[in-house]
Design an enzyme around this catalytic site. Structure first.
Site, PDB file in Angstrom:
ATOM      1  CG  HIS A  49      -6.971  -3.649 -13.907  1.00  0.00           C
ATOM      2  ND1 HIS A  49      -7.311  -4.930 -13.593  1.00  0.00           N
ATOM      3  CD2 HIS A  49      -6.161  -3.215 -12.923  1.00  0.00           C
ATOM      4  CE1 HIS A  49      -6.731  -5.260 -12.449  1.00  0.00           C
ATOM      5  NE2 HIS A  49      -6.018  -4.233 -12.021  1.00  0.00           N
TER       6      HIS A  49
HETATM    7  N1  UDP Z   1     -11.598 -10.039  -9.307  1.00  0.00           N
HETATM    8  C1  UDP Z   1     -12.956 -10.001  -9.056  1.00  0.00           C
HETATM    9  N2  UDP Z   1     -13.773  -9.534 -10.058  1.00  0.00           N
HETATM   10  C2  UDP Z   1     -13.301  -9.122 -11.263  1.00  0.00           C
HETATM   11  C3  UDP Z   1     -11.901  -9.163 -11.488  1.00  0.00           C
HETATM   12  C4  UDP Z   1     -11.077  -9.607 -10.481  1.00  0.00           C
HETATM   13  O1  UDP Z   1     -13.413 -10.380  -7.984  1.00  0.00           O
HETATM   14  O2  UDP Z   1     -14.105  -8.699 -12.099  1.00  0.00           O
HETATM   15  C5  UDP Z   1     -10.735 -10.511  -8.216  1.00  0.00           C
HETATM   16  C6  UDP Z   1      -9.705 -11.524  -8.596  1.00  0.00           C
HETATM   17  O3  UDP Z   1     -10.231 -12.846  -8.560  1.00  0.00           O
HETATM   18  C7  UDP Z   1      -8.644 -11.277  -7.557  1.00  0.00           C
HETATM   19  C8  UDP Z   1      -8.701  -9.778  -7.325  1.00  0.00           C
HETATM   20  O4  UDP Z   1     -10.003  -9.386  -7.785  1.00  0.00           O
HETATM   21  O5  UDP Z   1      -8.990 -11.893  -6.349  1.00  0.00           O
HETATM   22  C9  UDP Z   1      -7.632  -9.035  -8.060  1.00  0.00           C
HETATM   23  O6  UDP Z   1      -7.882  -7.680  -7.970  1.00  0.00           O
HETATM   24  P1  UDP Z   1      -7.254  -6.622  -8.979  1.00  0.00           P
HETATM   25  O7  UDP Z   1      -7.033  -7.270 -10.288  1.00  0.00           O
HETATM   26  O8  UDP Z   1      -8.136  -5.419  -8.932  1.00  0.00           O
HETATM   27  O9  UDP Z   1      -5.918  -6.235  -8.249  1.00  0.00           O
HETATM   28  P2  UDP Z   1      -4.414  -6.663  -8.475  1.00  0.00           P
HETATM   29  O10 UDP Z   1      -4.363  -8.145  -8.380  1.00  0.00           O
HETATM   30  O11 UDP Z   1      -4.020  -6.151  -9.830  1.00  0.00           O
HETATM   31  O12 UDP Z   1      -3.695  -5.988  -7.355  1.00  0.00           O
END
Ligand code: UDP
Length: 361
Positions: A206
């Site tokens: 994303h």
């Molecule tokens: N995650 C979730 N559901 C989803 C996709 C990701 O619970 O459909 C969890 C994933 O396991 C991790 C977190 O969300 O713990 C990551 O969040 P995100 O990708 O939004 O943020 P980033 O890591 O890019 O800061």
């Protein structure tokens, strides 16, 4: 202490699950949800499933430009701080909610505690990097997830207020991954519960850099579509239309597009996946904790600690590069544990309390 904690985005809810649980054992916490992520499957599901306390304030701020969102948060958070007069403000990670919270508090002379401080990509062409650098420099206490992050802060002259505490997401991972996965709640975009394949790859994607137009996402999906098992792609709400359009236009039948899943489903998808392809900072760490090989589609290593023995490899948004990286095997050294011992929230509380004692003297 009376601590105001700011959350707003999915990864912050997951961190707060571990953080709030510890903080509330001995302190008063006022939880502020900025509203940055507001859909039920990006917000409410985490509060319900992870038993995160109900926010005391929901500021209802989402969308708009970075400036508009951050400015609106700044105004509303200041109102909360003036009303609550806390001893400190705690922020997680690197979103606009993090920056707004830190800036509002520091201008009111309220100490700022920053969890997940010190991560650096080395470029200002990334909105999160700007939030991280600014927040670290405004903070009274910086809590680093890795020793590498601590070294970065030492180089920036912040060593005397920075601590290695481990990754708080590891606390949450350990808390929830031990729970049995009795049934899943994973739905496609027709609101039908999917039938779980025996073998699958798990994907999330994303980032702005991979989804700003069709080209990079098409490359990534092309690679996944050609694999020996289907890919479950949990699609962020803002990429829903693009992902559906690309899959329909290209006839990608080996990809199962699903709505964002809850934390327990995400953790169990990680644990059961053959391999993982993601551009999420958090998910690549969870793949590492679970010992499942990961390919990280981005131009920079966000968590360089994971990039050992092919456990996590950087790939360009290019289908050949992704397939090449997926074809490699990983090697796991069980003694290599760069993210602490899963007691990060306790360590953070201990350091905050020491600070509070010192300040009272
Ligand atoms: N995650 C979730 N559901 C989803 C996709 C990701 O619970 O459909 C969890 C994933 O396991 C991790 C977190 O969300 O713990 C990551 O969040 P995100 O990708 O939004 O943020 P980033 O890591 O890019 O800061």
């Amino acid at each position: 202490m009376k601590i105001v904690t700011i959350v707003g985005a999915r990864p912050q809810f997951i961190k707060a699950a571990a953080g709030s649980y510890q903080i509330r054992k001995r302190h008063e916490e006022i939880l502020v949800h900025t509203g940055q992520h507001f859909e039920d499957n990006m917000s409410k599901i985490f509060f319900d499933e992870m038993k995160i306390p109900k926010p005391d304030y929901n500021l209802g701020i989402s969308g708009g430009s970075h400036a508009k969102m951050t400015a609106n948060m700044l105004v509303k958070i200041e109102e909360v701080l003036l009303k609550e007069t806390p001893n400190a403000l705690l922020v997680y990670g690197d979103t606009n909610s993090t920056l707004a919270g830190a800036l509002a508090a520091v201008k009111l002379n309220i100490p700022v505690f920053h969890v997940e401080a010190g991560n650096r990509l080395g470029t200002l062409n990334n909105p999160e990097e700007i939030n991280r650098i600014t927040t670290d420099h405004l903070s009274t206490l910086n809590f680093c997830a890795t020793t590498d992050a601590l070294k970065k802060l030492e180089k920036e002259g912040l060593g005397d207020r920075s601590y290695f505490v481990g990754n708080i997401m590891y606390d949450s991972f350990l808390m929830f991954s031990s729970k049995p996965w009795q049934e899943h709640n994973i739905y496609n975009f027709n609101n039908e519960r999917i039938t779980m394949p025996n073998d699958f790859y798990y994907m999330t994607c994303h980032r702005q850099e991979n989804t700003y137009d069709d080209v990079p996402l098409t490359e990534i999906l092309m690679a996944m579509n050609s694999l020996d098992a289907p890919t479950i792609y949990a699609v962020h709400p803002r990429n829903k239309e693009r992902a559906r359009r690309i899959c329909a236009k290209q006839g990608f039948r080996n990809i199962i597009l699903v709505q964002p899943v809850g934390y327990c489903d995400s953790i169990h998808l990680i644990k059961r996946a053959k391999k993982i392809v993601t551009d999420s900072g958090g998910l690549q760490c969870e793949a590492f904790y679970a010992g499942v090989q990961c390919v990280f589609v981005f131009n920079y290593a966000v968590w360089p600690e994971t990039m050992v023995n092919n456990r996590n490899q950087l790939a360009k948004a290019d289908h050949n590069d992704i397939l090449d990286k997926l074809s490699k095997s990983q090697m796991i050294d069980p003694l290599y544990q760069p993210f602490g011992n899963g007691h990060t929230a306790e360590e953070i509380c201990r350091i905050m309390e020491d600070y509070n004692e010192r300040e009272r003297l």
